[in-house]
Design a protein around this motif. Structure first.
Motif, short mmCIF file in Angstrom:
data_model
loop_
_atom_site.label_atom_id
_atom_site.label_comp_id
_atom_site.label_asym_id
_atom_site.label_seq_id
_atom_site.Cartn_x
_atom_site.Cartn_y
_atom_site.Cartn_z
N ASP A 135 -5.61 24.39 -16.48
CA ASP A 135 -5.71 22.94 -16.56
C ASP A 135 -7.09 22.58 -17.08
N LEU A 136 -7.30 21.30 -17.27
CA LEU A 136 -8.56 20.78 -17.81
C LEU A 136 -9.74 21.11 -16.90
N HIS A 137 -10.87 21.42 -17.54
CA HIS A 137 -12.16 21.43 -16.83
C HIS A 137 -12.96 20.27 -17.41
N ALA A 138 -12.98 19.15 -16.66
CA ALA A 138 -13.45 17.88 -17.21
C ALA A 138 -14.91 17.91 -17.61
N SER A 139 -15.81 18.39 -16.73
CA SER A 139 -17.23 18.30 -17.04
C SER A 139 -17.63 19.24 -18.17
N ALA B 30 -16.93 15.73 -27.64
CA ALA B 30 -15.87 14.82 -28.07
C ALA B 30 -14.73 14.79 -27.06
N ASN B 31 -14.58 15.89 -26.31
CA ASN B 31 -13.52 15.96 -25.29
C ASN B 31 -14.00 15.48 -23.93
N GLY B 32 -15.20 14.89 -23.87
CA GLY B 32 -15.65 14.30 -22.63
C GLY B 32 -16.58 15.14 -21.79
N ALA B 33 -17.10 16.24 -22.35
CA ALA B 33 -18.04 17.06 -21.59
C ALA B 33 -19.25 16.22 -21.18
N SER B 34 -19.72 16.47 -19.98
CA SER B 34 -20.84 15.70 -19.46
C SER B 34 -22.13 16.50 -19.60
#
Length: 612
Positions: free
Chosen positions: A471-475, A378-382
Motif C-alpha cells: 500500500d501507499l507510504h504517504a510521507s 509530485a506524489n506528495g512526499a513530505s
C-alpha cells in the motif's frame, strides 16, 4: 475457684480485644469503661472476664512485683488458668495482679492461651522464641543502621544487596521498594533513580532507559557460519561507495554506477543467517540494533558485521539491486543478483566535497536520485527539514554536533528508497510474501515551508506499519515500499533478504503466516529499541546541559499554548517548553539559558533572555 461467669458483674476487670476494661453496668448490652475514660456498649461475647472485682478505677492496674520465672518453672509443660497463675506468681489474686499475669500470657514467651486454659511452654519452646526475638531485634537494629547510612548518603559494601531492591524499581522490574517507603520517597522509577545517584550506587550520569525497556545490553555470543559456496556476479570492477555518518561501524549499503544503471549493493547478511537458525531467532528477538550515544548493541554477533560489512574487507559479498530511473523518476529494468563488490567508504562530508568538486560518478548518481525525488514530491512526499544532531559520549563527555543538510545525504536516502521500491516490486511480481512498509496519508495539513509548520506537519502523520499487503507510504510519496537496505541493523530488512535469496535459489519461501508471525515478534522488540534510543538521547542531552550550566542558545517558537511556549533548540535538536512574559509568534527566535536539569525526571527548564 473458677472466675468464669456467664455475665461479668459490675466493677469487674474484663478483656476487650487486647485492652483492659471495667464493667460499668449490665443489661441487654454491657457498658464498659476503657483506659482513657472512653465508654462503650458491647455484647457479652465481645469481652472475657479476668477478675470479678471490685475494680473502681483502671488506674489501679499498675506494675506488680512477683515471682514470674519461678511460676513458669513450676508449671513448665503443663496447663493452668489465670487465677492459679496469678496466685502462684504474685501470691495474691487482685485486679492488678490478674492484669499483670495476663500481660505475661499475652506476651507469648513463657505462656499462651485463654484465661480459662493457659499453656506453660516447655523450655525448648521458650529458648526458641527467645532466639527468634533476639534475631528480630538484631535485624531491626541492622535495618535502622542501614536507613541511617542511607539518610546520610553513606552506604557501605554490605548494603549492595539491599540497594538492588531500589535498583529493581528504578529499572521497571518491580513496583515497590520498602527502603524508599521507609525513607519517605514516593514509589516511582524517578525517585528510585534519585536515591541511587544520591548514595553513589549509580554514577551521576547513569543511563537507565535501555534497561527499563528490557533491552539486552550486550552483543549475541553465537557462532557465525561460513559463507556458502554459491555463484556470484563479479562487480569488483565497478567503483562503489559506502557513504555513512562519521564513525559508522556497520556499513550495510553501497552505490555503484554502470552505464547509466544504478547499483544498490546491500550486505548479504541472509547468506549466513538462515530462516530457522539460532542467529535468525536471536535477531528476531532483538528486532534491531540499539544505537546509543555511548555505543552500539548489535542484534547479530559482531563477526557478521566484520565479515559482511561493505568495505570492511577488500572484497565483500552483496545482494545487489540494479535499476534505471527515467526522466519521470520511474524505476525500470529492475534486477537482483548475488554479487562480489569492492567498496570504498566515505563519510557524508567527504562525499559532499567530491560532489561539489564535480566527481563524475557521484554527480550522475545525484542526478538519478533527483529525478526519483522529484517524482516522490509530485506524489506528495513530505520534506521535513527538522534539526538533527550527532550525539556521542566518550569518557563521560557528551559531544553534540548539528548535522547539516547535505546533498550527499539526500543522494543516499533516495538511493535506499529506490532499492526499497525495487524490492517491493520484485516481490509483488513473483508473489514473494514480505512485510511492506505502509503509511496512511495525513488527515489534514499542507506541505510545510517553515520550522513551526514542519513541527506541526510531522504530528499529522501516523506511524509506519508493516503489512503483508502492499500500500501507499504517504510521507515517502511511494505507492509501495519495503525496507531492504539495512539487514545488519533491522530484522525486517533481513527477513526480506531471506525471502529474496530463497526465490533466487529456487528454494521454498516462508508463507504469509510465518512472515506475519516473525515480523510481529520482531516489531515488539523494535518498539522497545526505538523507545530506549529516544529516551537515551534525551538523557544525554540533559547530561550535556547539566554539565554546561552556563549554556545559552537559541530556540525557535513552534507552538503556543495558554501556559507555555513550545520551542525547538536547533543546536541540540531538542524540544522544550518555556514561560514567556511577552507575546510571541511562530518561528520567532528566542535567546535561552538553561535554568534547571532534572536527569531522573528527564526534563529541563529554560528561561528566556529576550528575542534573538
Amino acid at each position: 475457684m473458677s472466675i468464669h461467669q456467664a455475665t461479668p458483674p459490675v466493677d469487674s476487670l474484663v478483656l476487650y480485644k487486647v485492652r483492659p476494661a471495667r464493667v460499668v453496668s449490665v443489661g441487654d448490652k454491657i457498658e464498659i469503661e476503657l483506659d482513657g475514660g472512653q465508654s462503650k456498649r458491647v455484647r457479652p461475647k465481645d469481652i472475657e472476664l479476668l477478675h470479678p472485682g471490685p475494680l473502681r478505677n483502671l488506674d489501679e492496674l499498675g506494675p506488680q512485683a512477683g515471682e514470674l520465672t519461678e511460676a513458669w518453672e513450676l508449671l513448665e509443660g503443663g496447663e493452668t488458668n489465670l487465677k492459679d497463675l496469678t496466685e502462684l506468681a504474685f501470691n495474691d489474686f487482685t485486679p492488678a495482679t490478674a492484669w499483670a499475669a495476663w500481660q505475661l500470657v499475652a506476651e507469648g514467651l513463657n505462656f499462651s492461651g485463654t484465661p480459662q486454659a493457659i499453656q506453660a511452654h516447655a523450655r525448648e519452646v521458650v529458648e526458641h522464641k527467645l532466639a527468634e526475638r533476639a534475631s528480630k531485634e538484631a535485624a531491626e537494629r541492622d535495618w535502622q543502621a542501614f536507613l541511617d547510612r542511607m539518610a546520610k548518603a553513606r552506604p557501605g559494601p554490605e548494603d549492595v544487596e539491599r540497594l538492588g531492591e531500589i535498583e529493581r524499581l528504578a529499572l521497571n522490574r518491580s513496583e515497590h521498594s520498602r527502603i524508599l517507603e521507609a525513607l519517605g520517597y514516593q514509589q516511582t522509577q524517578e525517585n528510585a533513580h534519585r536515591a541511587l545517584v544520591r548514595v553513589g550506587h549509580w554514577p551521576t550520569s547513569f543511563n537507565p532507559h535501555p534497561l527499563r525497556q528490557g533491552i539486552l545490553m550486550d552483543d549475541p555470543a553465537l557462532e557465525v557460519p561460513a559463507l556458502p559456496d554459491e555463484e556470484r556476479l563479479d562487480l569488483t570492477h565497478l567503483t562503489a561507495f559506502a557513504i555513512d555518518d562519521e564513525g559508522s561501524c556497520d556499513p550495510d549499503d553501497a552505490l555503484a554506477l554502470d552505464d547509466g544503471r544504478l547499483w544498490v549493493h546491500v550486505a548479504d547478511v541472509a547468506a549466513v543467517v538462515e530462516p530457522e537458525s539460532p542467529l535468525e531467532a536471536e535477531a528476531r528477538a532483538r528486532g534491531a540494533n540499539l544505537y546509543l550515544p555511548e555505543g552500539i548493541i548489535n542484534m547479530l554477533p559482531a563477526g557478521v558485521t566484520e565479515r559482511l560489512g561493505l568495505g570492511l574487507q577488500d572484497v565483500s559479498p552483496a545482494l545487489s539491486f540494479a535499476l534505471r530511473v527515467d526522466t519521470e523518476g520511474v524505476l525500470s529494468g529492475i534486477e537482483l543478483h548475488r554479487t562480489w563488490v569492492r567498496v570504498e567508504r566515505l563519510t557524508y562530508a567527504q562525499a559532499e566535497e567530491r560532489l561539489m568538486a564535480g566527481d563524475p560518478i557521484l554527480s550522475e548518481m545525484a542526478a538519478i536520485s533527483e529525478r526519483f525525488q522529484a517524482r516522490r514530491r509530485a506524489n506528495g512526499a513530505s520534506r521535513l527539514d527538522l534539526p538533527e544532531v550527532s550525539l556521542k559520549v566518550e569518557d563521560d563527555s557528551v559531544r553534540i554536533r548539528p548535522l547539516p543538510r547535505l546533498k550527499s545525504r539526500d543522494l543516499v536516502t533516495d538511493a535506499m528508497l529506490m532499492a526499497g521500491e525495487a524490492a517491493a516490486r520484485l516481490c509483488i511480481d513473483h508473489q514473494i510474501p514480505i512485510p511492506f512498509a505502509t503509511q496512511a496519508p495525513p488527515e489534514s495539513g499542507e506541505e510545510a515551508s517553515d520550522l513551526a509548520a514542519m513541527y506541526s506537519r510531522r504530528r499529522c502523520f501516523k506511524p509506519t506499519k508493516l503489512s503483508l499487503t502492499p500500500d501507499l507510504h504517504a510521507s515517502l510519496g511511494l505507492p509501495l515500499y519495503t525496507r531492504a537496505t539495512s539487514p545488519l541493523r533491522r530484522y525486517s530488512d533481513l527477513l526480506v533478504h531471506q525471502q529474496l535469496r530463497a526465490w533466487l535459489a529456487g528454494r521454498s519461501l516462508l508463507d504469509e503466516q510465518q512472515v506475519l508471525s516473525r515480523i510481529g515478534e520482531a516489531d515488539t522488540a523494535s518498539l522497545a529499541i526505538r523507545r530506549g534510543e529516544r529516551l537515551s538521547n534525551q538523557h544525554w542531552k540533559l547530561v550535556f546541559l547539566r554539565d554546561n550550566p552556563d549554556w545559552k542558545g537559541e530556540g525557535v517558537v513552534v507552538g503556543i499554548d495558554e501556559r507555555k511556549t513550545v520551542v525547538l533548540v536547533p543546536e541540540l535538536a531538542m524540544e522544550a517548553r518555556v514561560r514567556v512574559r511577552d507575546e510571541v509568534s511562530l518561528n520567532q527566535r528566542l535567546r535561552l539559558a538553561v535554568n534547571e536539569v532534572d536527569l531522573p525526571g528527564l526534563s529541563a527548564s529554560f528561561r528566556t533572555l529576550g528575542v534573538a
